[in-house]
Design a protein around this motif. Structure first.
Motif, PDB file in Angstrom:
ATOM      1  N   LEU A   1       0.827  -1.206   0.000  1.00  0.00           N
ATOM      2  CA  LEU A   1       0.000   0.000   0.000  1.00  0.00           C
ATOM      3  C   LEU A   1       0.862   1.258   0.000  1.00  0.00           C
ATOM      4  CD1 LEU A   1      -2.951   0.635  -0.063  1.00  0.00           C
ATOM      5  CD2 LEU A   1      -3.000   0.519   2.422  1.00  0.00           C
ATOM      6  N   THR A   2       1.937   1.250   0.771  1.00  0.00           N
ATOM      7  CA  THR A   2       2.850   2.392   0.791  1.00  0.00           C
ATOM      8  C   THR A   2       3.501   2.585  -0.576  1.00  0.00           C
ATOM      9  OG1 THR A   2       3.288   2.005   3.145  1.00  0.00           O
ATOM     10  CG2 THR A   2       4.847   3.401   1.972  1.00  0.00           C
TER      11      THR A   2
ATOM     12  N   GLY B   1      -0.873   6.659   4.219  1.00  0.00           N
ATOM     13  CA  GLY B   1      -1.076   7.567   3.096  1.00  0.00           C
ATOM     14  C   GLY B   1      -0.111   8.730   3.104  1.00  0.00           C
TER      15      GLY B   1
ATOM     16  N   THR C   1      -5.395   4.757   0.486  1.00  0.00           N
ATOM     17  CA  THR C   1      -5.155   4.000   1.716  1.00  0.00           C
ATOM     18  C   THR C   1      -6.459   3.706   2.437  1.00  0.00           C
ATOM     19  OG1 THR C   1      -3.033   5.123   1.915  1.00  0.00           O
ATOM     20  CG2 THR C   1      -3.838   3.976   3.855  1.00  0.00           C
TER      21      THR C   1
END
Length: 138
Positions: free
Chosen positions: A60-61, A123, A81
């Protein structure tokens, strides 16, 4: 009054790309819901462990950093996110159940709070990484 610099910081450099990433957030929500539903239904731990907390947070990062590198937009980073984490939590991911599961309203509340917290942390981190890499590359 919102200045052009503030708009670029929050929404990104290109309105078209911002819309595309917004659609991507919707797709990410659906994909997250489907993936974690399948993992829960099949109870297949090898796939599940590959994309659980650490792996999921890293992916996700990276996704958010790619978005920030390509277009910027802090709000878009948060939205990506938020969508991914809401899909996870709605499938009872990260909820330590010792008794009966929460009701639907409690579950939606947990997903919302968890999504906001993750958006603020992951996020913002991904946005910072992507923006820094873009500035260094320029």
């Amino acid at each position: 009054m919102v200045t052009a610099n503030t708009r670029t910081l929050l929404l990104g450099r290109s309105e078209k790309r911002t819309k595309q990433w917004g659609i991507g957030a919707g797709i990410l929500l659906v994909a997250s819901l489907l993936y974690f539903s399948a993992v829960k239904a099949v109870d297949y731990p090898t796939i599940h462990l590959a994309l659980w907390w650490e792996g999921y947070a890293v992916l996700l990062t990276v996704l958010v950093a790619v978005q920030a590198y390509s277009n910027g937009g802090l709000v878009v980073s948060w939205l990506l996110t938020f969508a991914a984490v809401v899909g996870l939590i709605l499938n009872y991911g990260g909820i330590g159940l010792t008794e009966d599961g929460p009701g639907i309203l409690q579950l939606i509340g947990l997903a919302t709070v968890g999504g906001v917290i993750a958006a603020a942390i992951v996020g913002t981190l991904g946005f910072g990484i992507g923006t820094a890499v873009r500035r260094i590359a320029e």
